[in-house]
Scaffold this motif. Sequence first.
Motif, PDB file in Angstrom:
ATOM      1  N   ILE A 196       0.889  -1.202   0.173  1.00 52.21           N
ATOM      2  CA  ILE A 196      -0.036  -0.234   0.040  1.00 52.21           C
ATOM      3  C   ILE A 196       0.528   1.571  -0.001  1.00 52.21           C
ATOM      4  N   THR A 197       1.091   1.694  -0.948  1.00 53.34           N
ATOM      5  CA  THR A 197       1.790   2.929  -1.152  1.00 53.34           C
ATOM      6  C   THR A 197       0.991   4.120  -0.268  1.00 53.34           C
ATOM      7  N   ASP A 198       1.068   4.681   0.325  1.00 55.64           N
ATOM      8  CA  ASP A 198       0.568   6.470   1.209  1.00 55.64           C
ATOM      9  C   ASP A 198       1.567   7.599   0.161  1.00 55.64           C
ATOM     10  N   VAL A 199       0.439   8.185  -0.790  1.00 55.88           N
ATOM     11  CA  VAL A 199       0.354   9.280  -0.648  1.00 55.88           C
ATOM     12  C   VAL A 199       0.346  10.784  -0.300  1.00 55.88           C
ATOM     13  N   SER A 200      -0.096  11.093   0.722  1.00 57.87           N
ATOM     14  CA  SER A 200      -0.670  11.882   1.211  1.00 57.87           C
ATOM     15  C   SER A 200       0.059  12.595   1.676  1.00 57.87           C
ATOM     16  N   GLY A 201       1.116  12.805   2.310  1.00 58.89           N
ATOM     17  CA  GLY A 201       2.506  13.779   2.076  1.00 58.89           C
ATOM     18  C   GLY A 201       2.552  14.250   1.112  1.00 58.89           C
ATOM     19  N   LEU A 202       2.651  14.006  -0.071  1.00 55.30           N
ATOM     20  CA  LEU A 202       2.985  14.088  -1.357  1.00 55.30           C
ATOM     21  C   LEU A 202       1.942  14.934  -2.042  1.00 55.30           C
ATOM     22  N   LEU A 203       0.558  14.455  -1.396  1.00 58.15           N
ATOM     23  CA  LEU A 203      -1.262  15.714  -2.337  1.00 58.15           C
ATOM     24  C   LEU A 203      -0.756  16.639  -1.193  1.00 58.15           C
ATOM     25  N   LYS A 205       1.368  18.401   0.113  1.00 57.74           N
ATOM     26  CA  LYS A 205       2.428  19.524  -0.492  1.00 57.74           C
ATOM     27  C   LYS A 205       1.685  20.109  -1.932  1.00 57.74           C
ATOM     28  N   LEU A 206       1.160  18.812  -2.374  1.00 56.93           N
ATOM     29  CA  LEU A 206       0.797  19.916  -3.330  1.00 56.93           C
ATOM     30  C   LEU A 206      -0.273  20.389  -3.274  1.00 56.93           C
ATOM     31  N   GLY A 207      -0.722  20.716  -2.153  1.00 56.55           N
ATOM     32  CA  GLY A 207      -2.332  20.623  -1.735  1.00 56.55           C
ATOM     33  C   GLY A 207      -3.159  20.583  -2.618  1.00 56.55           C
ATOM     34  N   ILE A 208      -3.281  19.320  -2.190  1.00 52.13           N
ATOM     35  CA  ILE A 208      -4.492  18.771  -3.257  1.00 52.13           C
ATOM     36  C   ILE A 208      -5.090  18.041  -2.251  1.00 52.13           C
TER      37      ILE A 208
END
Length: 348
Positions: A196-203, A205-208
């Motif tokens: 399971i890849t957690d991309v919440s930190g990237l989101l 930073k991108l303001g998503i």
Amino acid sequence: MAPGWQPAAGPGPDAGAAGFPPPAYGQPAYAAAYAAPAKPRSRAWIVALVAVVLLFAAIFAGMASCTSLMSSSLGSAGLASSGPTAASGPTVGIINIDGTIDYDGTTASPEGLKAQLDRAEADPDIRAVVLRVNSGGGTATAGEEMSIYVREFSKPVVVSSASMNASAAYEISSQADYIFTAKTTAIGAIGTAMQITDVSGLLDKLGITVDNVTSSDSKDSSYGTRALTEEERAYYQAMVDQINATFIGAVAEGRDLPVEEVRSLATGMTFTGMDAVDNGLADEIGTLEDACDKAAALGGIGAGYRTMYLQPEVSDLSALLGLMGMETKAADDGLMAKEQDRDVRFEN
């Protein structure tokens, strides 16, 4: 005409066309001979027609060349039929299991493998089967189903390991009567994984911002838009352990080894072929030809046996359309369904 007549310098009142005298009374008039020469007809349409015919001939010749090339290429990859469609005399059937274990219809899938095993089962001339395995594993459930089909097959099965025979591919192989491996084969890798890849930190930073509207708190746990809770992590770990236990049990049964011994080998890492022979995961170092000889012996046939590759038939047109990227709507729908399916996938 009258003797000594000469054409006049110009047409007179009684002259015919082009200064010739009119025909005598009662004689046939050859009007075409006297008429002005007809304007030649254009033959451009003939040239165009010939060009079109030659163009279509070139297209068909190209298609025949491409489909022939695709047929041979797919045949070497185990996707197209080659050789006879039925055995003649004592035969060892060879089935390629090449690539990711999944549900794609090839012989690296439950449906594809079962179709060829059923074909071998129904043909009395096919006395045994060799599985030529070159796979690093894949979907746990597909591997489980395929291992059951191999276990229930009534004729002898021998495995010939190529460069890799790992994870789900090894689970399938473990159900065979005998396993050959090369010295340098990567074999084994008994274990189960879930990613399971957690991309919440990237989101962030991108303001998503992603809002998951779910029927329960954990329904979106595998979507990757947030971190797992401790309870969810423990839940998934229990599932992985349970699935891995079935993997270990299948290998122990197929290889006739104690469960604890297989569990000690279930590090998730591969072994060399030499180590696999020493620890009991494989039987012997050998080639594809050695595996065929062993299968023939187990099938009760001598040195005069034939071999025949058992693989799905793919038409030349299908191969050409695949080459051109013209997949069917069903294939497109399947891809969309796969992209939209975000549930957990366990891999062996």
